[in-house]
Design a protein around this motif. Sequence first.
Motif, short mmCIF file in Angstrom:
data_model
loop_
_atom_site.label_atom_id
_atom_site.label_comp_id
_atom_site.label_asym_id
_atom_site.label_seq_id
_atom_site.Cartn_x
_atom_site.Cartn_y
_atom_site.Cartn_z
N ASP A 2 3.83 -0.77 -6.39
CA ASP A 2 3.45 0.33 -5.52
C ASP A 2 3.58 -0.10 -4.06
N TYR A 3 4.55 0.49 -3.38
CA TYR A 3 4.77 0.16 -1.98
C TYR A 3 4.04 1.13 -1.07
N ALA A 4 3.88 0.71 0.16
CA ALA A 4 3.32 1.57 1.21
C ALA A 4 4.11 1.31 2.48
N TYR A 14 6.58 1.02 5.51
CA TYR A 14 8.03 1.06 5.71
C TYR A 14 8.81 1.04 4.40
N GLU A 15 8.40 0.21 3.46
CA GLU A 15 9.18 0.10 2.23
C GLU A 15 9.07 1.38 1.40
N LEU A 16 7.92 2.03 1.41
CA LEU A 16 7.81 3.31 0.71
C LEU A 16 8.76 4.33 1.35
N VAL A 17 8.78 4.39 2.69
CA VAL A 17 9.65 5.34 3.38
C VAL A 17 11.12 5.00 3.13
N ARG A 18 11.46 3.72 3.18
CA ARG A 18 12.85 3.31 2.95
C ARG A 18 13.34 3.77 1.58
N ILE A 70 -2.14 -4.66 0.56
CA ILE A 70 -2.96 -3.58 1.10
C ILE A 70 -3.96 -3.12 0.05
N PRO A 71 -5.25 -3.05 0.38
CA PRO A 71 -6.22 -2.51 -0.59
C PRO A 71 -5.94 -1.03 -0.84
N ALA A 72 -6.23 -0.58 -2.03
CA ALA A 72 -5.93 0.81 -2.41
C ALA A 72 -6.65 1.81 -1.51
N HIS A 73 -7.87 1.48 -1.07
CA HIS A 73 -8.62 2.45 -0.28
C HIS A 73 -8.07 2.58 1.15
N VAL A 74 -7.18 1.65 1.57
CA VAL A 74 -6.60 1.71 2.91
C VAL A 74 -5.29 2.49 2.91
N VAL A 75 -4.61 2.54 1.77
CA VAL A 75 -3.30 3.19 1.68
C VAL A 75 -3.45 4.70 1.85
N PRO A 76 -2.54 5.35 2.60
CA PRO A 76 -2.61 6.81 2.72
C PRO A 76 -2.59 7.47 1.35
N PRO A 77 -3.38 8.52 1.16
CA PRO A 77 -3.45 9.18 -0.16
C PRO A 77 -2.22 10.02 -0.49
N THR A 78 -1.31 10.14 0.45
CA THR A 78 -0.10 10.93 0.25
C THR A 78 1.12 10.05 0.46
N GLU A 79 2.27 10.48 -0.08
CA GLU A 79 3.52 9.76 0.15
C GLU A 79 4.34 10.40 1.27
N ASP A 80 3.71 11.21 2.07
CA ASP A 80 4.38 11.84 3.20
C ASP A 80 4.99 10.77 4.11
N ALA A 94 4.88 -3.90 2.48
CA ALA A 94 3.48 -3.62 2.16
C ALA A 94 3.37 -3.15 0.71
N ILE A 95 2.51 -3.78 -0.06
CA ILE A 95 2.30 -3.40 -1.45
C ILE A 95 0.80 -3.22 -1.70
N VAL A 96 0.48 -2.36 -2.65
CA VAL A 96 -0.92 -2.10 -3.00
C VAL A 96 -1.39 -3.17 -3.98
N ARG A 97 -2.49 -3.81 -3.65
CA ARG A 97 -3.04 -4.88 -4.48
C ARG A 97 -4.54 -4.67 -4.66
N PRO A 98 -5.12 -5.16 -5.75
CA PRO A 98 -6.57 -5.04 -5.97
C PRO A 98 -7.34 -6.07 -5.14
#
Length: 509
Positions: free
Chosen positions: A2-4, A6-10, A41-51, A24-28
């Motif tokens: 699960d990316y967040a 720049y890599e998610l946008v790319r 990145i902790p899950a609670h910090v990641v934006p809740p949308t993929e916008d 940036a990747i989501v980690r526990p």
Amino acid sequence: MDYAGYELVRNALKLPAIAPARPAIVRPITRIEAIEGHLAIPAHVVPPTEDPLTHLLFALKHEGVNMQILAQALPKIPAERMLKELKDAPNGQYVRAACYLWELHTGAVLEGKPDIAGRYVNLFDPGRYVTGPDNRNSRWRLNFNGLGSPSYCVTVERTPAVQAGIKSDVLGRTKAFIDSLGKEMMDRALSWAYLHETEDSYAIEREAPSEEKARKFIALLKQAHEGRPLSEEYLVELQSSTVSGAFEKAVQFRNEQNWLRSGGNRGGSSSVSYVPPPPDAVPRLMDEWMAFANHAPRQIDPIVAASIASFGFVYIHPFMDGNGRLSRFLFHKALCTSGQLEKGVLLPVSVAMKRHERQYLEALQTFSVPARELVQVTSAGEGQFYFDFKADDTLYRYWDATAAVEFGFAMAEQALDVELRQETQYLAHFDAIRRAIDDRYDVRGSLLATLISIAMDGGGTISNGKRERFAANLPAEVFDAIEAETRAVLAQAAEPPDSEDSGFEPPPR
């Protein structure tokens, strides 16, 4: 995974851009931290949308400024979406940066934007990046402080190696070292530096320059102090002086596609190791690159500027031949342009690069390898290829120069603290041995110089074969005396310096 950011946008926008060095990747985990080449990145910090815009703003805050991805992604976001985000937080630092870059890369204007108040904010955090001169934009109250211009901007992170390099003041120490030498020793050391800088710059290209080629390249190196600004005309002149074949001499920047090859696949498409930008992109890229190379050495740390200029030139590859050695000349040219090297002084960086070719290749490949993946190469037979560029020229206008700058600092240190100092020490030892033998024996100068060099290179020994070769010219006691004197000088040099002596003792030659 699960990316967040720049890599998610790319991935989401299928951008033909080089992947972030630390995606940036989501980690526990409970807080943001760098782990195993990623930004966890902790899950609670990641934006809740993929916008995409939401993640670009997230990335600007947590990952820094990736100009290449921003240049490709922002034009895909509608003006209405940009304005909505801006109206929600009109004074937000990151949305202002995104809007500024959106207008830059679309050529459009965000009509109806709210008034921007508050202090000016930097696009690049000076605590994280090496930055350039301030360039304030009143519309967005944003300070563009990148290395280069908004149209050609590289990033250099303040890694420990970069920070140490800036602090080391290599050019200041070079001046102090040169000033400490007598006139004769300085002239001899610099003559060595010019000759070996020439030979090793060619050697990196697997060439041995003829006497005529060497003479021309030495003259070229000495031109670097003349202060002539870089232009297409001047670079064409420089290129012509580095190649010998009439058909290899350029009259302008290239109007053909070129490429670099490695072994394997019998010359098929996989043998193409790097593809520079297409010829129609070269004029603009070179205009932007020349603007940087002409001004940056006096505005930022000269070795940072020299590294970017040298690597940036070779990535554009504006000529069909001679780009490599010309790029190394341009490193020297940038140092001279800075005004921090006195006329005639040369830091033999190519000599250091030749000793560290693997690291040189690795630094080049931080850009060339991922850039190659963004060009589809099809073999047309007989060493010809078709090229399909997936990315536009943003690939070559916005790149991460951190590895190039780290390498540049390492080679500048090596050039001073090993190459120049070691050669000067060698000459001093040579002179001491020669004086001692001259006081006792009458030996022809050229023969004595040859035997002292043999003894020094042999650690104080002249082999039996060498003795037999010159036995008709000298009695055995002279050979013994040269060996004994050489061993004594080398042994004295190997002794640790006194506590008050800060002189440099080089490693064995």
